[in-house]
Design a protein around this motif. Sequence first.
Motif, PDB file in Angstrom:
ATOM      1  N   LYS A 276       0.736  -1.186  -0.061  1.00 18.39           N
ATOM      2  CA  LYS A 276       0.099  -0.114  -0.035  1.00 18.39           C
ATOM      3  C   LYS A 276       0.969   1.336   0.081  1.00 18.39           C
ATOM      4  O   LYS A 276       1.877   1.176   0.490  1.00 18.39           O
ATOM      5  CB  LYS A 276      -1.007   0.017   1.122  1.00 18.39           C
ATOM      6  CG  LYS A 276      -2.224  -0.821   1.400  1.00 18.39           C
ATOM      7  CD  LYS A 276      -3.002  -0.832   2.361  1.00 18.39           C
ATOM      8  CE  LYS A 276      -4.277  -1.573   2.169  1.00 18.39           C
ATOM      9  NZ  LYS A 276      -4.978  -1.394   3.337  1.00 18.39           N
ATOM     10  N   GLU A 277       0.417   2.260  -0.731  1.00 20.27           N
ATOM     11  CA  GLU A 277       1.373   3.420  -0.820  1.00 20.27           C
ATOM     12  C   GLU A 277       0.423   4.542  -0.008  1.00 20.27           C
ATOM     13  O   GLU A 277      -0.743   4.432   0.005  1.00 20.27           O
ATOM     14  CB  GLU A 277       1.410   3.940  -2.086  1.00 20.27           C
ATOM     15  CG  GLU A 277       2.359   2.975  -2.994  1.00 20.27           C
ATOM     16  CD  GLU A 277       2.776   3.487  -4.314  1.00 20.27           C
ATOM     17  OE1 GLU A 277       2.062   4.638  -4.726  1.00 20.27           O
ATOM     18  OE2 GLU A 277       3.594   2.960  -4.988  1.00 20.27           O
ATOM     19  N   GLY A 278       1.254   5.641   0.543  1.00 17.13           N
ATOM     20  CA  GLY A 278       0.468   6.639   1.278  1.00 17.13           C
ATOM     21  C   GLY A 278       1.119   7.781   1.203  1.00 17.13           C
ATOM     22  O   GLY A 278       2.484   7.889   0.759  1.00 17.13           O
ATOM     23  N   LEU A 279       0.498   9.191   1.774  1.00 20.77           N
ATOM     24  CA  LEU A 279       1.173  10.309   1.614  1.00 20.77           C
ATOM     25  C   LEU A 279       0.890  11.030   2.809  1.00 20.77           C
ATOM     26  O   LEU A 279      -0.353  11.151   3.300  1.00 20.77           O
ATOM     27  CB  LEU A 279       0.617  10.970   0.378  1.00 20.77           C
ATOM     28  CG  LEU A 279       1.082  12.410  -0.128  1.00 20.77           C
ATOM     29  CD1 LEU A 279       2.459  12.549  -0.271  1.00 20.77           C
ATOM     30  CD2 LEU A 279       0.140  13.160  -1.044  1.00 20.77           C
ATOM     31  N   PHE A 280       1.944  11.774   3.330  1.00 19.75           N
ATOM     32  CA  PHE A 280       1.630  12.564   4.541  1.00 19.75           C
ATOM     33  C   PHE A 280       2.114  14.121   4.072  1.00 19.75           C
ATOM     34  O   PHE A 280       3.279  14.140   3.583  1.00 19.75           O
ATOM     35  CB  PHE A 280       2.334  12.360   5.770  1.00 19.75           C
ATOM     36  CG  PHE A 280       2.601  13.389   6.796  1.00 19.75           C
ATOM     37  CD1 PHE A 280       1.494  13.673   7.477  1.00 19.75           C
ATOM     38  CD2 PHE A 280       3.679  13.996   7.100  1.00 19.75           C
ATOM     39  CE1 PHE A 280       1.497  14.652   8.593  1.00 19.75           C
ATOM     40  CE2 PHE A 280       3.904  14.933   8.178  1.00 19.75           C
ATOM     41  CZ  PHE A 280       2.713  15.226   8.919  1.00 19.75           C
ATOM     42  N   THR A 281       1.321  15.036   4.204  1.00 20.54           N
ATOM     43  CA  THR A 281       1.884  16.407   3.836  1.00 20.54           C
ATOM     44  C   THR A 281       1.679  17.411   5.235  1.00 20.54           C
ATOM     45  O   THR A 281       0.694  17.063   6.059  1.00 20.54           O
ATOM     46  CB  THR A 281       1.185  17.026   2.717  1.00 20.54           C
ATOM     47  OG1 THR A 281      -0.238  17.262   2.986  1.00 20.54           O
ATOM     48  CG2 THR A 281       1.389  16.248   1.538  1.00 20.54           C
ATOM     49  N   SER A 282       2.427  18.353   5.407  1.00 20.23           N
ATOM     50  CA  SER A 282       2.320  19.239   6.362  1.00 20.23           C
ATOM     51  C   SER A 282       2.812  20.432   6.168  1.00 20.23           C
ATOM     52  O   SER A 282       3.948  20.885   5.543  1.00 20.23           O
ATOM     53  CB  SER A 282       3.212  18.632   7.751  1.00 20.23           C
ATOM     54  OG  SER A 282       3.159  19.495   8.785  1.00 20.23           O
ATOM     55  N   VAL A 283       1.945  21.499   6.439  1.00 19.82           N
ATOM     56  CA  VAL A 283       2.277  22.881   6.466  1.00 19.82           C
ATOM     57  C   VAL A 283       2.223  23.325   7.523  1.00 19.82           C
ATOM     58  O   VAL A 283       1.194  23.495   8.315  1.00 19.82           O
ATOM     59  CB  VAL A 283       1.222  23.704   5.435  1.00 19.82           C
ATOM     60  CG1 VAL A 283       1.887  25.148   5.313  1.00 19.82           C
ATOM     61  CG2 VAL A 283       1.198  23.041   3.973  1.00 19.82           C
ATOM     62  N   VAL A 284       3.360  23.744   8.246  1.00 23.13           N
ATOM     63  CA  VAL A 284       3.547  24.460   9.443  1.00 23.13           C
ATOM     64  C   VAL A 284       3.990  26.078   9.640  1.00 23.13           C
ATOM     65  O   VAL A 284       4.951  26.349   9.030  1.00 23.13           O
ATOM     66  CB  VAL A 284       4.587  23.624  10.350  1.00 23.13           C
ATOM     67  CG1 VAL A 284       4.573  24.292  11.777  1.00 23.13           C
ATOM     68  CG2 VAL A 284       4.265  22.371  10.179  1.00 23.13           C
ATOM     69  N   ARG A 285       3.075  26.898  10.135  1.00 22.42           N
ATOM     70  CA  ARG A 285       3.443  28.339  10.139  1.00 22.42           C
ATOM     71  C   ARG A 285       4.168  28.765  11.465  1.00 22.42           C
ATOM     72  O   ARG A 285       4.943  29.479  11.719  1.00 22.42           O
ATOM     73  CB  ARG A 285       2.269  29.041   9.708  1.00 22.42           C
ATOM     74  CG  ARG A 285       2.538  30.740   9.814  1.00 22.42           C
ATOM     75  CD  ARG A 285       1.269  31.375   9.191  1.00 22.42           C
ATOM     76  NE  ARG A 285       0.403  31.234  10.223  1.00 22.42           N
ATOM     77  CZ  ARG A 285      -1.200  31.866  10.084  1.00 22.42           C
ATOM     78  NH1 ARG A 285      -1.250  32.403   8.765  1.00 22.42           N
ATOM     79  NH2 ARG A 285      -1.895  32.064  11.035  1.00 22.42           N
ATOM     80  N   ALA A 286       3.565  28.256  12.575  1.00 20.66           N
ATOM     81  CA  ALA A 286       4.062  28.222  13.804  1.00 20.66           C
ATOM     82  C   ALA A 286       3.839  26.959  14.551  1.00 20.66           C
ATOM     83  O   ALA A 286       3.083  25.922  14.263  1.00 20.66           O
ATOM     84  CB  ALA A 286       3.115  29.398  14.561  1.00 20.66           C
ATOM     85  N   PRO A 287       4.573  26.761  15.804  1.00 26.79           N
ATOM     86  CA  PRO A 287       4.498  25.479  16.637  1.00 26.79           C
ATOM     87  C   PRO A 287       2.912  25.109  16.691  1.00 26.79           C
ATOM     88  O   PRO A 287       2.406  23.891  16.890  1.00 26.79           O
ATOM     89  CB  PRO A 287       5.048  26.016  17.795  1.00 26.79           C
ATOM     90  CG  PRO A 287       6.039  26.758  17.539  1.00 26.79           C
ATOM     91  CD  PRO A 287       5.490  27.530  16.470  1.00 26.79           C
ATOM     92  N   ARG A 288       2.175  26.056  16.942  1.00 26.46           N
ATOM     93  CA  ARG A 288       0.531  25.658  17.078  1.00 26.46           C
ATOM     94  C   ARG A 288      -0.347  26.169  15.724  1.00 26.46           C
ATOM     95  O   ARG A 288      -1.449  26.472  15.969  1.00 26.46           O
ATOM     96  CB  ARG A 288      -0.024  26.184  18.577  1.00 26.46           C
ATOM     97  CG  ARG A 288       0.588  25.361  19.737  1.00 26.46           C
ATOM     98  CD  ARG A 288      -0.375  25.128  20.605  1.00 26.46           C
ATOM     99  NE  ARG A 288      -1.493  24.476  20.401  1.00 26.46           N
ATOM    100  CZ  ARG A 288      -1.551  23.109  19.939  1.00 26.46           C
ATOM    101  NH1 ARG A 288      -0.742  22.288  20.410  1.00 26.46           N
ATOM    102  NH2 ARG A 288      -2.753  22.532  19.742  1.00 26.46           N
TER     103      ARG A 288
END
Length: 325
Positions: free
Chosen positions: A66-78
């Motif tokens: 199985k294939e997967g994808l994780f993306t994250s856009v972080v501007r600040a710790p919260r």
Amino acid sequence: MWFGLRLLPCAVALLALSCGLVGQDVEVRQRAVHLLEHADNISMVKEFGSYEQTIRFRSFSAAGVKEGLFTSVVRAPRSYRDEYQFGDFHLLVVVNGTMIADVGDRARAPFAVREITRLNHPYQARFDQTDVIRSIQESTVNARPSKCIEFDTIAGEKTEANEICIDNQYGTVVRAHVNGETISFSDFFPYRAAYVPAHITYEENDLRMELEQTKEETAGPFDPDFLTPPPNASVGHVCTAYRRPYGQFMPQPKPGNGNQQADVMLHGTIRQDGGIREVGIDRSERTDLNDEAMRILNTWRFSAPLCDGKPIEVSTDVTLHFQGR
């Protein structure tokens, strides 16, 4: 940050009997401790900066690939937006200050997705006073010169041979064989005065995972709507007063008449009423005990977990010990 997925950096507890120090070479142990402390330090980002991260991963098991994808856009710790896609499972998490919004059911997150959240952080480990350091060997890992710390972990009557290898040039952990799992890190790239692996592999029993990641600093401008929850999101908030659940009914496996021991590690979600849902097997030393382990955990009952006085759901990891089986 929230219950279940985005975890704190993984810290490996390397436990053994206190008598394990007897007979060790003190200088070898001190050297091993120093190598590991330096690896922890060189892998940690010292100052926060906004970034975008992408992890493409594949899971290989008896059930197939199985294939997967994780993306994250972080501007600040919260202030961040995380998205997970793995087969037919999809989860979107938006955090902005005290607001937490989900689209999808965290409790249904497959083991591979939960492992991504663990592997997504710098590998950190420590030796406590009970670990038995056997030697430090010069070796080659992922075609790079490395030093491999060989040590034993002893728990009760069970002894397990473990190994942590550290790259000679970068000083980072490049392979860890601990607690029955092997994690390898390669193709490091610099990121904010630390080193981050572009490639990670995870192996445990018949499961293998391969991860490829990128991580880049960003300076904006940001889409003003990227932290706005979608209309179908479940919106909550960060707890200012949290009361963890307490076990009220927790039956254990009945001992058998044999002389073998086996552990089954499970995952589930404690409901608002204190019951358990979405029970699954994470790891098992005896697959023939899996059904019994799941039946037992499904009977457990807890006090309700509370967030600011209101019942919530939280994930839990449980290890059941089977004696004499």
